[in-house]
Design a protein around this motif. Structure first.
Motif, PDB file in Angstrom:
ATOM      1  N   GLN A   1       0.850  -1.177   0.000  1.00  0.00           N
ATOM      2  CA  GLN A   1       0.000   0.000   0.000  1.00  0.00           C
ATOM      3  C   GLN A   1       0.897   1.243   0.000  1.00  0.00           C
ATOM      4  OE1 GLN A   1      -2.275   1.616   3.483  1.00  0.00           O
ATOM      5  NE2 GLN A   1      -4.037   0.910   2.303  1.00  0.00           N
ATOM      6  N   PHE A   2       0.535   2.211  -0.846  1.00  0.00           N
ATOM      7  CA  PHE A   2       1.316   3.428  -0.990  1.00  0.00           C
ATOM      8  C   PHE A   2       0.531   4.615  -0.446  1.00  0.00           C
ATOM      9  CE2 PHE A   2       2.837   0.479  -4.148  1.00  0.00           C
ATOM     10  CZ  PHE A   2       4.214   0.620  -4.107  1.00  0.00           C
TER      11      PHE A   2
ATOM     12  N   LYS B   1     -11.138  -3.044   2.495  1.00  0.00           N
ATOM     13  CA  LYS B   1     -10.350  -1.901   2.033  1.00  0.00           C
ATOM     14  C   LYS B   1      -8.923  -1.908   2.579  1.00  0.00           C
ATOM     15  CE  LYS B   1     -14.353   1.151   1.469  1.00  0.00           C
ATOM     16  NZ  LYS B   1     -14.964   2.451   1.853  1.00  0.00           N
ATOM     17  N   LEU B   2      -8.578  -2.950   3.346  1.00  0.00           N
ATOM     18  CA  LEU B   2      -7.252  -3.062   3.953  1.00  0.00           C
ATOM     19  C   LEU B   2      -6.940  -1.865   4.842  1.00  0.00           C
ATOM     20  CD1 LEU B   2      -5.223  -4.387   0.882  1.00  0.00           C
ATOM     21  CD2 LEU B   2      -6.243  -5.710   2.726  1.00  0.00           C
ATOM     22  N   ALA B   3      -7.990  -1.277   5.425  1.00  0.00           N
ATOM     23  CA  ALA B   3      -7.801  -0.142   6.326  1.00  0.00           C
ATOM     24  C   ALA B   3      -7.515  -0.608   7.747  1.00  0.00           C
ATOM     25  CB  ALA B   3      -9.034   0.751   6.318  1.00  0.00           C
ATOM     26  N   GLU B   4      -7.958  -1.825   8.100  1.00  0.00           N
ATOM     27  CA  GLU B   4      -7.721  -2.390   9.428  1.00  0.00           C
ATOM     28  C   GLU B   4      -7.126  -3.778   9.274  1.00  0.00           C
ATOM     29  OE1 GLU B   4     -10.653  -1.967  12.732  1.00  0.00           O
ATOM     30  OE2 GLU B   4     -10.637  -4.167  12.689  1.00  0.00           O
ATOM     31  N   ILE B   5      -5.974  -3.983   9.876  1.00  0.00           N
ATOM     32  CA  ILE B   5      -5.269  -5.265   9.800  1.00  0.00           C
ATOM     33  C   ILE B   5      -5.136  -5.813  11.208  1.00  0.00           C
ATOM     34  CG2 ILE B   5      -3.132  -6.442   9.145  1.00  0.00           C
ATOM     35  CD1 ILE B   5      -2.681  -4.201   7.097  1.00  0.00           C
ATOM     36  N   GLN B   6      -5.575  -7.049  11.413  1.00  0.00           N
ATOM     37  CA  GLN B   6      -5.480  -7.695  12.719  1.00  0.00           C
ATOM     38  C   GLN B   6      -4.500  -8.860  12.622  1.00  0.00           C
ATOM     39  OE1 GLN B   6      -9.426  -8.748  14.000  1.00  0.00           O
ATOM     40  NE2 GLN B   6     -10.069  -6.631  14.252  1.00  0.00           N
ATOM     41  N   LEU B   7      -3.512  -8.858  13.506  1.00  0.00           N
ATOM     42  CA  LEU B   7      -2.524  -9.926  13.575  1.00  0.00           C
ATOM     43  C   LEU B   7      -2.757 -10.722  14.849  1.00  0.00           C
ATOM     44  CD1 LEU B   7       0.663  -7.886  12.553  1.00  0.00           C
ATOM     45  CD2 LEU B   7      -0.858  -9.203  11.068  1.00  0.00           C
ATOM     46  N   GLN B   8      -2.697 -12.052  14.728  1.00  0.00           N
ATOM     47  CA  GLN B   8      -2.954 -12.912  15.889  1.00  0.00           C
ATOM     48  C   GLN B   8      -1.902 -14.013  15.964  1.00  0.00           C
ATOM     49  OE1 GLN B   8      -5.681 -13.022  13.461  1.00  0.00           O
ATOM     50  NE2 GLN B   8      -6.801 -11.266  14.243  1.00  0.00           N
ATOM     51  N   GLY B   9      -1.658 -14.463  17.193  1.00  0.00           N
ATOM     52  CA  GLY B   9      -0.805 -15.627  17.406  1.00  0.00           C
ATOM     53  C   GLY B   9       0.671 -15.296  17.411  1.00  0.00           C
TER      54      GLY B   9
ATOM     55  N   PRO C   1      -3.030   1.315   9.374  1.00  0.00           N
ATOM     56  CA  PRO C   1      -1.857   1.942   8.745  1.00  0.00           C
ATOM     57  C   PRO C   1      -2.137   3.332   8.187  1.00  0.00           C
ATOM     58  CG  PRO C   1      -2.094  -0.342   8.044  1.00  0.00           C
ATOM     59  CD  PRO C   1      -3.343   0.008   8.766  1.00  0.00           C
ATOM     60  N   ASP C   2      -3.329   3.555   7.633  1.00  0.00           N
ATOM     61  CA  ASP C   2      -3.646   4.874   7.074  1.00  0.00           C
ATOM     62  C   ASP C   2      -3.648   5.960   8.141  1.00  0.00           C
ATOM     63  OD1 ASP C   2      -3.875   3.707   4.638  1.00  0.00           O
ATOM     64  OD2 ASP C   2      -6.062   3.614   4.637  1.00  0.00           O
TER      65      ASP C   2
ATOM     66  N   ASP D   1      -6.466 -15.666   1.611  1.00  0.00           N
ATOM     67  CA  ASP D   1      -7.793 -16.011   1.102  1.00  0.00           C
ATOM     68  C   ASP D   1      -8.673 -14.770   1.112  1.00  0.00           C
ATOM     69  OD1 ASP D   1      -6.909 -18.601   1.006  1.00  0.00           O
ATOM     70  OD2 ASP D   1      -7.891 -19.215   2.866  1.00  0.00           O
ATOM     71  N   HIS D   2      -9.448 -14.615   0.030  1.00  0.00           N
ATOM     72  CA  HIS D   2     -10.461 -13.551  -0.001  1.00  0.00           C
ATOM     73  C   HIS D   2     -11.795 -14.189   0.360  1.00  0.00           C
ATOM     74  CE1 HIS D   2     -13.520 -10.909  -1.958  1.00  0.00           C
ATOM     75  NE2 HIS D   2     -12.800 -10.010  -1.312  1.00  0.00           N
ATOM     76  N   ARG D   3     -12.414 -13.721   1.439  1.00  0.00           N
ATOM     77  CA  ARG D   3     -13.645 -14.327   1.929  1.00  0.00           C
ATOM     78  C   ARG D   3     -14.833 -13.929   1.066  1.00  0.00           C
ATOM     79  NH1 ARG D   3     -13.196 -12.842   8.237  1.00  0.00           N
ATOM     80  NH2 ARG D   3     -12.533 -10.874   7.314  1.00  0.00           N
ATOM     81  N   THR D   4     -15.750 -14.857   0.884  1.00  0.00           N
ATOM     82  CA  THR D   4     -16.924 -14.599   0.062  1.00  0.00           C
ATOM     83  C   THR D   4     -17.768 -13.490   0.666  1.00  0.00           C
ATOM     84  OG1 THR D   4     -18.094 -16.358   1.236  1.00  0.00           O
ATOM     85  CG2 THR D   4     -17.037 -16.948  -0.848  1.00  0.00           C
ATOM     86  N   GLY D   5     -18.544 -12.837  -0.207  1.00  0.00           N
ATOM     87  CA  GLY D   5     -19.396 -11.754   0.246  1.00  0.00           C
ATOM     88  C   GLY D   5     -18.635 -10.487   0.563  1.00  0.00           C
ATOM     89  N   ASP D   6     -17.416 -10.357  -0.010  1.00  0.00           N
ATOM     90  CA  ASP D   6     -16.589  -9.159   0.238  1.00  0.00           C
ATOM     91  C   ASP D   6     -16.410  -8.903   1.730  1.00  0.00           C
ATOM     92  OD1 ASP D   6     -16.271  -8.764  -2.461  1.00  0.00           O
ATOM     93  OD2 ASP D   6     -17.953  -7.375  -2.628  1.00  0.00           O
ATOM     94  N   GLN D   7     -16.062  -9.972   2.458  1.00  0.00           N
ATOM     95  CA  GLN D   7     -15.877  -9.861   3.902  1.00  0.00           C
ATOM     96  C   GLN D   7     -14.409  -9.718   4.293  1.00  0.00           C
ATOM     97  OE1 GLN D   7     -18.280 -12.564   6.377  1.00  0.00           O
ATOM     98  NE2 GLN D   7     -19.300 -13.217   4.511  1.00  0.00           N
ATOM     99  N   GLY D   8     -13.564  -9.385   3.339  1.00  0.00           N
ATOM    100  CA  GLY D   8     -12.171  -9.135   3.667  1.00  0.00           C
ATOM    101  C   GLY D   8     -11.271 -10.328   3.388  1.00  0.00           C
ATOM    102  N   TYR D   9     -10.134 -10.369   4.095  1.00  0.00           N
ATOM    103  CA  TYR D   9      -9.076 -11.335   3.807  1.00  0.00           C
ATOM    104  C   TYR D   9      -8.620 -12.037   5.089  1.00  0.00           C
ATOM    105  CZ  TYR D   9      -8.726  -8.509  -0.449  1.00  0.00           C
ATOM    106  OH  TYR D   9      -9.005  -7.842  -1.613  1.00  0.00           O
ATOM    107  N   THR D  10      -8.133 -13.255   4.921  1.00  0.00           N
ATOM    108  CA  THR D  10      -7.430 -13.967   5.983  1.00  0.00           C
ATOM    109  C   THR D  10      -6.083 -14.404   5.426  1.00  0.00           C
ATOM    110  OG1 THR D  10      -8.440 -16.096   5.369  1.00  0.00           O
ATOM    111  CG2 THR D  10      -9.558 -14.789   7.052  1.00  0.00           C
TER     112      THR D  10
END
Length: 203
Positions: A52-53, A109-117, A143-144, A69-78
């Protein structure tokens, strides 16, 4: 063809037809049915990288990992086995934070990224500050907005050039706003290790 032979032929055909119908019915009953539950994802990537720039074209963050993975229904990414490089548009000369996590999720929109583990981060020495190490179980990034937060125990350690801890800060929760230079922590335990005097130095 005499009538007895014709009757036997017709009977045999009827038996074969009945047998075929029974076999088809038995097969149809055991045909595996298509799953009625929708798929969890509609796109899958391996060994991925995403960037992202900022508005002026500088790199804001870089994410790589073993799978996305892109989740169905435009529910973001894992994502799995995630590495993130976080740059600071506010201080372009400062080295980026390098974060690693077992898994990660992000909104559409990749505006919120959650890291776990087992989230672990490092930042190379910069100016008068030594190498920084960060660890927690879960971390949320915006990040924005140059913001980060964790609601699990987190620890930050600054190391000296020799690799020994200079100071350590642990907190139950924290929220960082890098733009306003505000850090909020709860239930904080800090430890400072003053440098040892060299042999022969006066006390």
């Amino acid at each position: 063809m005499n009538k007895p032979l014709l009757g036997q032929t017709l009977l045999a055909l009827l038996l074969f037809a009945a047998l075929g119908a029974l076999l088809w019915k038995n097969y149809a009953e055991h045909i595996p049915q298509a799953p009625t539950r929708p798929a969890a994802f509609d796109q899958r990537f391996t060994d991925f990288s995403a960037r992202q720039f900022t508005a002026n074209g500088t790199l804001n963050w870089l994410m790589t990992g073993a799978g996305l993975d892109h989740r169905t229904g435009d529910q973001g990414y894992t994502a799995r086995d995630v590495d993130v490089l976080l740059y600071s548009p506010r201080s372009p000369a400062s080295p980026p934070w390098r974060l690693h996590a077992d898994t990660g999720t992000a909104d559409e929109k990749l505006a919120e990224i959650q890291l776990q583990g087992a989230v672990h981060g490092t930042r190379a020495p910069y100016q008068s500050q030594g190498e920084l190490h960060f660890s927690t179980a879960a971390l949320t990034l915006w990040p924005d907005k140059d913001q980060a937060a964790s609601h699990t125990v987190s620890t930050v350690i600054e190391q000296t050039a020799s690799g020994t801890p200079r100071w350590q800060s642990s907190a139950q929760t924290f929220a960082l706003d890098y733009r306003s230079q505000e850090l909020t922590q709860s239930r904080v335990v800090d430890r400072y290790n003053p440098p040892r005097a060299a042999p022969g130095d006066s006390p």
